[in-house]
Design a protein around this motif. Sequence first.
Motif, PDB file in Angstrom:
ATOM      1  N   ARG A 107       0.832  -1.208   0.000  1.00  0.00           N
ATOM      2  CA  ARG A 107       0.000   0.000   0.000  1.00  0.00           C
ATOM      3  C   ARG A 107       0.864   1.255   0.000  1.00  0.00           C
ATOM      4  O   ARG A 107       0.525   2.270  -0.612  1.00  0.00           O
ATOM      5  CB  ARG A 107      -0.929   0.002   1.219  1.00  0.00           C
ATOM      6  N   GLU A 108       1.996   1.189   0.719  1.00  0.00           N
ATOM      7  CA  GLU A 108       2.907   2.330   0.712  1.00  0.00           C
ATOM      8  C   GLU A 108       3.515   2.555  -0.674  1.00  0.00           C
ATOM      9  O   GLU A 108       3.920   3.669  -1.004  1.00  0.00           O
ATOM     10  CB  GLU A 108       4.004   2.118   1.756  1.00  0.00           C
ATOM     11  N   GLU A 109       3.596   1.494  -1.474  1.00  0.00           N
ATOM     12  CA  GLU A 109       4.109   1.631  -2.844  1.00  0.00           C
ATOM     13  C   GLU A 109       3.062   2.182  -3.810  1.00  0.00           C
ATOM     14  O   GLU A 109       3.358   2.399  -4.978  1.00  0.00           O
ATOM     15  CB  GLU A 109       4.591   0.269  -3.342  1.00  0.00           C
ATOM     16  N   GLY A 110       1.836   2.370  -3.327  1.00  0.00           N
ATOM     17  CA  GLY A 110       0.818   2.994  -4.163  1.00  0.00           C
ATOM     18  C   GLY A 110      -0.267   2.079  -4.664  1.00  0.00           C
ATOM     19  O   GLY A 110      -1.163   2.519  -5.395  1.00  0.00           O
ATOM     20  N   ARG A 111      -0.253   0.806  -4.307  1.00  0.00           N
ATOM     21  CA  ARG A 111      -1.297  -0.094  -4.758  1.00  0.00           C
ATOM     22  C   ARG A 111      -2.591   0.148  -3.983  1.00  0.00           C
ATOM     23  O   ARG A 111      -2.580   0.564  -2.831  1.00  0.00           O
ATOM     24  CB  ARG A 111      -0.855  -1.545  -4.606  1.00  0.00           C
ATOM     25  N   SER A 112      -3.703  -0.170  -4.615  1.00  0.00           N
ATOM     26  CA  SER A 112      -4.991  -0.003  -3.952  1.00  0.00           C
ATOM     27  C   SER A 112      -5.169  -1.055  -2.871  1.00  0.00           C
ATOM     28  O   SER A 112      -4.419  -2.044  -2.803  1.00  0.00           O
ATOM     29  CB  SER A 112      -6.122  -0.108  -4.971  1.00  0.00           C
ATOM     30  N   LEU A 113      -6.186  -0.862  -2.028  1.00  0.00           N
ATOM     31  CA  LEU A 113      -6.397  -1.767  -0.897  1.00  0.00           C
ATOM     32  C   LEU A 113      -6.676  -3.194  -1.366  1.00  0.00           C
ATOM     33  O   LEU A 113      -6.050  -4.147  -0.890  1.00  0.00           O
ATOM     34  CB  LEU A 113      -7.558  -1.251  -0.034  1.00  0.00           C
ATOM     35  N   SER A 114      -7.594  -3.352  -2.299  1.00  0.00           N
ATOM     36  CA  SER A 114      -7.952  -4.699  -2.752  1.00  0.00           C
ATOM     37  C   SER A 114      -6.786  -5.390  -3.460  1.00  0.00           C
ATOM     38  O   SER A 114      -6.542  -6.589  -3.257  1.00  0.00           O
ATOM     39  CB  SER A 114      -9.169  -4.632  -3.676  1.00  0.00           C
ATOM     40  N   VAL A 115      -6.054  -4.639  -4.288  1.00  0.00           N
ATOM     41  CA  VAL A 115      -4.911  -5.216  -4.991  1.00  0.00           C
ATOM     42  C   VAL A 115      -3.815  -5.611  -4.006  1.00  0.00           C
ATOM     43  O   VAL A 115      -3.199  -6.686  -4.121  1.00  0.00           O
ATOM     44  CB  VAL A 115      -4.367  -4.235  -6.047  1.00  0.00           C
ATOM     45  N   ALA A 116      -3.546  -4.758  -3.017  1.00  0.00           N
ATOM     46  CA  ALA A 116      -2.510  -5.057  -2.026  1.00  0.00           C
ATOM     47  C   ALA A 116      -2.866  -6.293  -1.212  1.00  0.00           C
ATOM     48  O   ALA A 116      -2.008  -7.143  -0.936  1.00  0.00           O
ATOM     49  CB  ALA A 116      -2.319  -3.853  -1.107  1.00  0.00           C
TER      50      ALA A 116
ATOM     51  N   LEU B 266     -10.511  -9.361   7.177  1.00  0.00           N
ATOM     52  CA  LEU B 266     -10.557  -8.430   8.305  1.00  0.00           C
ATOM     53  C   LEU B 266      -9.776  -7.152   8.010  1.00  0.00           C
ATOM     54  O   LEU B 266     -10.200  -6.050   8.386  1.00  0.00           O
ATOM     55  CB  LEU B 266      -9.995  -9.115   9.562  1.00  0.00           C
ATOM     56  N   TYR B 267      -8.643  -7.298   7.338  1.00  0.00           N
ATOM     57  CA  TYR B 267      -7.848  -6.120   7.008  1.00  0.00           C
ATOM     58  C   TYR B 267      -8.612  -5.209   6.048  1.00  0.00           C
ATOM     59  O   TYR B 267      -8.604  -3.977   6.202  1.00  0.00           O
ATOM     60  CB  TYR B 267      -6.510  -6.558   6.395  1.00  0.00           C
ATOM     61  N   GLN B 268      -9.269  -5.792   5.064  1.00  0.00           N
ATOM     62  CA  GLN B 268     -10.031  -4.969   4.122  1.00  0.00           C
ATOM     63  C   GLN B 268     -11.213  -4.295   4.829  1.00  0.00           C
ATOM     64  O   GLN B 268     -11.520  -3.129   4.563  1.00  0.00           O
ATOM     65  CB  GLN B 268     -10.540  -5.827   2.965  1.00  0.00           C
ATOM     66  N   TRP B 269     -11.871  -5.008   5.728  1.00  0.00           N
ATOM     67  CA  TRP B 269     -12.987  -4.413   6.461  1.00  0.00           C
ATOM     68  C   TRP B 269     -12.516  -3.276   7.369  1.00  0.00           C
ATOM     69  O   TRP B 269     -13.191  -2.255   7.503  1.00  0.00           O
ATOM     70  CB  TRP B 269     -13.680  -5.498   7.278  1.00  0.00           C
ATOM     71  N   ALA B 270     -11.352  -3.432   7.989  1.00  0.00           N
ATOM     72  CA  ALA B 270     -10.862  -2.418   8.923  1.00  0.00           C
ATOM     73  C   ALA B 270     -10.364  -1.171   8.203  1.00  0.00           C
ATOM     74  O   ALA B 270     -10.434  -0.064   8.759  1.00  0.00           O
ATOM     75  CB  ALA B 270      -9.739  -3.009   9.785  1.00  0.00           C
ATOM     76  N   HIS B 271      -9.889  -1.298   6.950  1.00  0.00           N
ATOM     77  CA  HIS B 271      -9.283  -0.159   6.250  1.00  0.00           C
ATOM     78  C   HIS B 271     -10.131   0.330   5.064  1.00  0.00           C
ATOM     79  O   HIS B 271      -9.642   1.116   4.259  1.00  0.00           O
ATOM     80  CB  HIS B 271      -7.881  -0.534   5.749  1.00  0.00           C
ATOM     81  N   ARG B 272     -11.363  -0.135   4.987  1.00  0.00           N
ATOM     82  CA  ARG B 272     -12.187   0.276   3.847  1.00  0.00           C
ATOM     83  C   ARG B 272     -12.480   1.766   3.888  1.00  0.00           C
ATOM     84  O   ARG B 272     -12.573   2.426   2.849  1.00  0.00           O
ATOM     85  CB  ARG B 272     -13.480  -0.528   3.815  1.00  0.00           C
ATOM     86  N   ARG B 273     -12.628   2.329   5.065  1.00  0.00           N
ATOM     87  CA  ARG B 273     -12.899   3.758   5.178  1.00  0.00           C
ATOM     88  C   ARG B 273     -11.688   4.579   4.749  1.00  0.00           C
ATOM     89  O   ARG B 273     -11.824   5.664   4.177  1.00  0.00           O
ATOM     90  CB  ARG B 273     -13.292   4.116   6.597  1.00  0.00           C
ATOM     91  N   ASP B 274     -10.474   4.079   5.047  1.00  0.00           N
ATOM     92  CA  ASP B 274      -9.276   4.766   4.607  1.00  0.00           C
ATOM     93  C   ASP B 274      -9.202   4.815   3.075  1.00  0.00           C
ATOM     94  O   ASP B 274      -8.812   5.816   2.485  1.00  0.00           O
ATOM     95  CB  ASP B 274      -8.031   4.071   5.148  1.00  0.00           C
ATOM     96  N   GLU B 275      -9.634   3.730   2.426  1.00  0.00           N
ATOM     97  CA  GLU B 275      -9.631   3.678   0.972  1.00  0.00           C
ATOM     98  C   GLU B 275     -10.679   4.632   0.409  1.00  0.00           C
ATOM     99  O   GLU B 275     -10.446   5.331  -0.598  1.00  0.00           O
ATOM    100  CB  GLU B 275      -9.915   2.237   0.513  1.00  0.00           C
ATOM    101  N   GLU B 276     -11.854   4.690   1.043  1.00  0.00           N
ATOM    102  CA  GLU B 276     -12.889   5.594   0.569  1.00  0.00           C
ATOM    103  C   GLU B 276     -12.486   7.059   0.750  1.00  0.00           C
ATOM    104  O   GLU B 276     -12.771   7.911  -0.090  1.00  0.00           O
ATOM    105  CB  GLU B 276     -14.194   5.322   1.321  1.00  0.00           C
ATOM    106  N   ALA B 277     -11.821   7.358   1.867  1.00  0.00           N
ATOM    107  CA  ALA B 277     -11.378   8.730   2.108  1.00  0.00           C
ATOM    108  C   ALA B 277     -10.305   9.152   1.113  1.00  0.00           C
ATOM    109  O   ALA B 277     -10.231  10.313   0.712  1.00  0.00           O
ATOM    110  CB  ALA B 277     -10.852   8.863   3.540  1.00  0.00           C
ATOM    111  N   ALA B 278      -9.471   8.197   0.693  1.00  0.00           N
ATOM    112  CA  ALA B 278      -8.423   8.530  -0.262  1.00  0.00           C
ATOM    113  C   ALA B 278      -9.020   8.750  -1.647  1.00  0.00           C
ATOM    114  O   ALA B 278      -8.519   9.535  -2.440  1.00  0.00           O
ATOM    115  CB  ALA B 278      -7.395   7.421  -0.297  1.00  0.00           C
TER     116      ALA B 278
END
Length: 283
Positions: free
Chosen positions: A200-209, A271-283
């Motif tokens: 994710r730090e390299e720029g990939r999206s949440l689902s791809v990462a 679980l990781y996708q559920w916990a960080h989905r809001r971060d992806e939407e905000a980005a």
Amino acid sequence: EGDRRFDMVVRLSDTLRTDIDGLSRLLIPVPALASNTSGQLGFIALSQVASLDLVLGPNQISRENGKRLVIVSANVRGRDIGSFVEEAEAAIATQVKVPAGYWTTWGGQFEQLKEASDRLRIVVPVALLLVFGLLFMMFNNLKDGLLVFTGIPFALTGGIMALWLRDIPLSISAGVGFIALSGVAVLNGLVMIAFIRNLREEGRSLSVAIHEGALTRLRPVLMTALVASLGFIPMALATGTGAEVQRPLATVVIGGIISSTLLTLLVLPALYQWAHRRDEEAA
């Protein structure tokens, strides 16, 4: 004349021990009387100062903390000591009338089990807190630390199921196995979450990462699980001396590693996708 002290050591044969008349005729030296100017010892028969009788009695009287002690020993096989003691205490309470001034205490391995259980009540929470503290320090993120920490309940579930399938009671060695299992379970989750964060730090999206991280870390996670579980198989199948300690520990570790690995590979990415989905939407 001053007082004099005389000690007499008598070694008796087994035959003489049961001969009351012979014991009664034993001579005991006594200090010389004042009227006896020669200063020689006098002798009197043992029957003149004691009454002797042959009765049944204990071969020794044991004491602990100044109180008399009688020890009753028993070997427990095919079940755990804790449930045996509970059943024995219930039977004594209902079937045995203990006289006033008498009481029973349980010692031996049960006493050691109780002391070890008390220590584990302190050690286990402290170990889990240390693990969570290290995770928080590594990720500097409470959310990711909790996600990795979920591997511990995943592992505990498999360990308990393995004990149940093998009909092995929960013991101190099994508790030690749960502590060791927590480290392996956290390691698997740590490997996966750390790799996903790097993607994710390299720029990939949440689902791809998450997808790429789960596939890429599949082999390392499986290798870690296989090495740890296969190494404990000889202990889990042990039948010789010390098997009662080795089998519960190895069974817990093997069962916990299997469940932790499966749940880490399948549940942790979700679980990781559920916990960080809001971060992806905000980005």
